[in-house]
Every structure is written in structure tokens, then in C-alpha cells.
Scaffold this motif. Structure first.
Motif, mmCIF file in Angstrom:
data_model
loop_
_atom_site.group_PDB
_atom_site.id
_atom_site.type_symbol
_atom_site.label_atom_id
_atom_site.label_comp_id
_atom_site.label_asym_id
_atom_site.label_seq_id
_atom_site.Cartn_x
_atom_site.Cartn_y
_atom_site.Cartn_z
ATOM 1 N N TYR A 151 0.836 -1.201 0.000
ATOM 2 C CA TYR A 151 0.000 0.000 0.000
ATOM 3 C C TYR A 151 0.877 1.261 0.000
ATOM 4 O O TYR A 151 0.675 2.178 -0.800
ATOM 5 C CB TYR A 151 -0.913 -0.014 1.240
ATOM 6 C CG TYR A 151 -1.633 1.290 1.487
ATOM 7 C CD1 TYR A 151 -2.832 1.576 0.840
ATOM 8 C CD2 TYR A 151 -1.101 2.239 2.366
ATOM 9 C CE1 TYR A 151 -3.490 2.790 1.064
ATOM 10 C CE2 TYR A 151 -1.762 3.435 2.593
ATOM 11 C CZ TYR A 151 -2.947 3.704 1.945
ATOM 12 O OH TYR A 151 -3.586 4.900 2.162
ATOM 13 N N SER A 152 1.856 1.310 0.896
ATOM 14 C CA SER A 152 2.712 2.491 1.037
ATOM 15 C C SER A 152 3.538 2.731 -0.218
ATOM 16 O O SER A 152 3.717 3.875 -0.651
ATOM 17 C CB SER A 152 3.631 2.344 2.253
ATOM 18 O OG SER A 152 2.860 2.233 3.434
ATOM 19 N N THR A 153 4.036 1.656 -0.799
ATOM 20 C CA THR A 153 4.815 1.769 -2.031
ATOM 21 C C THR A 153 3.931 2.293 -3.160
ATOM 22 O O THR A 153 4.340 3.167 -3.928
ATOM 23 C CB THR A 153 5.440 0.412 -2.397
ATOM 24 O OG1 THR A 153 6.226 -0.043 -1.292
ATOM 25 C CG2 THR A 153 6.327 0.532 -3.613
ATOM 26 N N ALA A 154 2.723 1.760 -3.256
ATOM 27 C CA ALA A 154 1.786 2.207 -4.294
ATOM 28 C C ALA A 154 1.433 3.685 -4.116
ATOM 29 O O ALA A 154 1.191 4.394 -5.098
ATOM 30 C CB ALA A 154 0.523 1.352 -4.264
ATOM 31 N N ARG A 155 1.424 4.171 -2.887
ATOM 32 C CA ARG A 155 1.126 5.586 -2.620
ATOM 33 C C ARG A 155 2.348 6.480 -2.853
ATOM 34 O O ARG A 155 2.259 7.689 -2.765
ATOM 35 C CB ARG A 155 0.669 5.758 -1.165
ATOM 36 C CG ARG A 155 -0.599 5.030 -0.809
ATOM 37 C CD ARG A 155 -1.830 5.836 -1.029
ATOM 38 N NE ARG A 155 -1.878 6.954 -0.096
ATOM 39 C CZ ARG A 155 -2.718 7.974 -0.216
ATOM 40 N NH1 ARG A 155 -3.543 8.022 -1.219
ATOM 41 N NH2 ARG A 155 -2.722 8.945 0.662
ATOM 42 N N GLY A 156 3.490 5.854 -3.110
ATOM 43 C CA GLY A 156 4.707 6.622 -3.372
ATOM 44 C C GLY A 156 5.450 7.046 -2.129
ATOM 45 O O GLY A 156 6.313 7.917 -2.164
ATOM 46 N N TYR A 157 5.153 6.404 -0.991
ATOM 47 C CA TYR A 157 5.825 6.744 0.255
ATOM 48 C C TYR A 157 7.203 6.085 0.316
ATOM 49 O O TYR A 157 7.370 4.945 -0.121
ATOM 50 C CB TYR A 157 5.024 6.258 1.471
ATOM 51 C CG TYR A 157 3.648 6.861 1.629
ATOM 52 C CD1 TYR A 157 3.258 8.003 0.931
ATOM 53 C CD2 TYR A 157 2.728 6.288 2.494
ATOM 54 C CE1 TYR A 157 1.994 8.541 1.099
ATOM 55 C CE2 TYR A 157 1.457 6.833 2.666
ATOM 56 C CZ TYR A 157 1.098 7.957 1.961
ATOM 57 O OH TYR A 157 -0.145 8.494 2.125
ATOM 58 N N GLY A 158 8.155 6.783 0.903
ATOM 59 C CA GLY A 158 9.404 6.142 1.251
ATOM 60 C C GLY A 158 9.161 5.357 2.529
ATOM 61 O O GLY A 158 8.476 5.850 3.427
ATOM 62 N N ILE A 159 9.680 4.156 2.608
ATOM 63 C CA ILE A 159 9.426 3.337 3.802
ATOM 64 C C ILE A 159 10.634 3.417 4.731
ATOM 65 O O ILE A 159 11.725 2.981 4.390
ATOM 66 C CB ILE A 159 9.105 1.878 3.421
ATOM 67 C CG1 ILE A 159 7.837 1.852 2.582
ATOM 68 C CG2 ILE A 159 8.940 1.021 4.679
ATOM 69 C CD1 ILE A 159 7.489 0.503 2.020
ATOM 70 N N TYR A 160 10.401 3.991 5.892
ATOM 71 C CA TYR A 160 11.455 4.147 6.887
ATOM 72 C C TYR A 160 11.714 2.821 7.596
ATOM 73 O O TYR A 160 12.842 2.356 7.680
ATOM 74 C CB TYR A 160 11.056 5.242 7.868
ATOM 75 C CG TYR A 160 11.858 5.275 9.145
ATOM 76 C CD1 TYR A 160 13.238 5.406 9.122
ATOM 77 C CD2 TYR A 160 11.226 5.171 10.379
ATOM 78 C CE1 TYR A 160 13.969 5.435 10.288
ATOM 79 C CE2 TYR A 160 11.942 5.210 11.548
ATOM 80 C CZ TYR A 160 13.315 5.336 11.503
ATOM 81 O OH TYR A 160 14.037 5.346 12.666
ATOM 82 N N LYS A 161 10.637 2.213 8.118
ATOM 83 C CA LYS A 161 10.784 0.904 8.751
ATOM 84 C C LYS A 161 9.424 0.240 8.927
ATOM 85 O O LYS A 161 8.386 0.897 8.873
ATOM 86 C CB LYS A 161 11.524 0.980 10.082
ATOM 87 C CG LYS A 161 10.795 1.639 11.221
ATOM 88 C CD LYS A 161 11.657 1.564 12.488
ATOM 89 C CE LYS A 161 11.077 2.371 13.622
ATOM 90 N NZ LYS A 161 11.907 2.328 14.812
ATOM 91 N N VAL A 162 9.476 -1.068 9.139
ATOM 92 C CA VAL A 162 8.275 -1.873 9.365
ATOM 93 C C VAL A 162 8.376 -2.441 10.773
ATOM 94 O O VAL A 162 9.368 -3.089 11.116
ATOM 95 C CB VAL A 162 8.159 -3.014 8.337
ATOM 96 C CG1 VAL A 162 6.934 -3.875 8.614
ATOM 97 C CG2 VAL A 162 8.129 -2.462 6.918
ATOM 98 N N VAL A 163 7.356 -2.186 11.589
ATOM 99 C CA VAL A 163 7.352 -2.660 12.977
ATOM 100 C C VAL A 163 6.209 -3.654 13.128
ATOM 101 O O VAL A 163 5.065 -3.346 12.820
ATOM 102 C CB VAL A 163 7.165 -1.482 13.962
ATOM 103 C CG1 VAL A 163 7.078 -1.982 15.393
ATOM 104 C CG2 VAL A 163 8.287 -0.471 13.800
ATOM 105 N N GLU A 164 6.541 -4.859 13.599
ATOM 106 C CA GLU A 164 5.531 -5.900 13.842
ATOM 107 C C GLU A 164 5.517 -6.185 15.336
ATOM 108 O O GLU A 164 6.571 -6.357 15.949
ATOM 109 C CB GLU A 164 5.883 -7.176 13.076
ATOM 110 C CG GLU A 164 5.892 -6.998 11.572
ATOM 111 C CD GLU A 164 6.362 -8.238 10.840
ATOM 112 O OE1 GLU A 164 6.622 -9.283 11.493
ATOM 113 O OE2 GLU A 164 6.488 -8.178 9.609
#
Length: 198
Positions: free
Chosen positions: A79-92
Motif C-alpha cells: 500500500y505504502s509503495t503504491a502511494r509513493g511513500y518512502g518506507i522508513y521501517k516496518v514494525v511488527e
């Protein structure tokens, strides 16, 4: 800095399959070597051009749902990639949505290196008080983005309901004990006070 697709997946904290799919859909700045290795140009773009830096937060209530946790994180990366966001980190994180002392969430809220917190449902962030978190984020120049406002699954809700009942029962019995201790302490103080007066 360029890196292999597998290293990029590890950096984001998502599965290789997720970043492979993103690359196949043309959503990653990457190229393929003649050997078949996919190289991602991560961080080579000007950071000024990426306006939205996302921190992705995924949560499930119990370790039995860990597979769902990974799928939830993968969906949010897509979703974030499709919105054009840079991804800082993924927290689970695994923990009840009622627990207000989840260490990973606290760490996310204290981290100022992103400007949009992406969650799948509001109750993935917290069962109650999401608006308080929204206000906190806004005060620090960040915002909360909820992908799907629909209510989440019944099983997870029932798990949290049981946690609420357990919490209230333990607090109720704890309060009764605390009240008895306070009454005993007051009686002792009054007794000591009377003895010192005599």
C-alpha cells in the motif's frame, strides 16, 4: 546505495516475496543483472523528493496469529509503495490492543524520523484512544494513516474483550485488598496516636 532484493527485503523487515512482487509490478527503483540478481537503488534518490516517509505498524493479539502479522505487514508495504511513500521501517508487534505499555509502539511514537504512521485498521494501533495518538502525532508534525476503516475480525475482538474482563477483575480484587491495607494502616496510626497522647 544499491543492494540485492533479498537485502532490501531484510532492511524493510518484510518477506522476499513481497519485494519481488513490488519489483515485478514496477513499484521499485531496481534493475536486473544478466545473472538474474535484482538490484534495488535504495537511497540513491534525493530525500527531498520523497515527501512522505512511512513507518508501518502491524499488530496481532496473540502469537497464534503470527502468519497474519506477516501478511498484514506485507499488505501495508504494498500500500505504502503504491502511494509513493518512502518506507522508513516496518514494525511488527504481538500484544493486546488494550495494552498501553507495548514497547514497540512506544518506540514508534518516540521516533521522529518519519512523518506518516501507516496502520491497516485503527484497532491494529489500539482498541481505544486512537484519537489521542493522532493528536500526539499531529503535535510532532506527523500523521496517522488508516488504510481500512472497517471493523476488524471477531476473534481478535473477543480476545481483547476477555483481556478487559480479566483486567477489571484483577483490579477490583486488588482494590479490595488495597482498601483493607489502607484501613489497617489508618487503624494502626490512630492507635499509635492515642498511645502517644496518653
Amino acid at each position: 546505495m544499491a543492494m540485492k532484493l533479498s537485502e532490501y527485503a531484510k532492511k524493510l523487515g518484510v518477506s522476499y516475496h513481497t519485494v519481488w512482487r513490488l519489483w515485478k509490478q514496477g513499484q521499485l527503483d531496481a534493475y536486473q543483472l544478466p545473472t538474474g540478481t535484482v538490484i534495488v537503488r535504495d537511497g540513491e534518490q534525493n530525500p527531498q523528493l520523497v515527501h512522505e516517509i512511512a513507518c508501518i505498524y502491524a499488530r496481532v493479539s496473540s502469537s497464534e496469529n503470527k502468519d497474519n502479522l506477516k501478511r498484514q505487514a506485507d499488505r501495508l508495504v504494498q500500500y505504502s509503495t503504491a502511494r509513493g511513500y518512502g518506507i522508513y521501517k516496518v514494525v511488527e508487534e504481538v500484544g493486546s490492543g488494550l495494552n498501553d505499555n507495548r514497547q514497540k509502539l512506544i518506540s514508534v511514537l518516540n521516533d521522529k524520523k518519519f512523518n506518516v504512521l501507516v496502520v491497516e485498521h485503527k484497532d491494529r494501533l489500539t482498541r481505544f484512544g486512537a484519537n489521542y495518538i493522532q493528536v500526539l502525532l499531529t503535535q510532532t508534525g506527523r500523521r496517522l494513516e488508516v488504510v481500512n476503516d472497517a471493523a476488524n475480525d471477531k476473534e481478535d475482538l473477543m480476545s481483547d474483550f476477555a483481556a478487559v474482563i480479566t483486567s477489571f477483575c484483577s483490579r477490583l480484587y486488588g482494590l479490595r485488598r488495597a482498601k483493607r491495607k489502607t484501613e489497617k494502616l489508618i487503624a494502626e496510626l490512630q492507635s499509635n496516636s492515642e498511645e502517644s497522647c496518653n
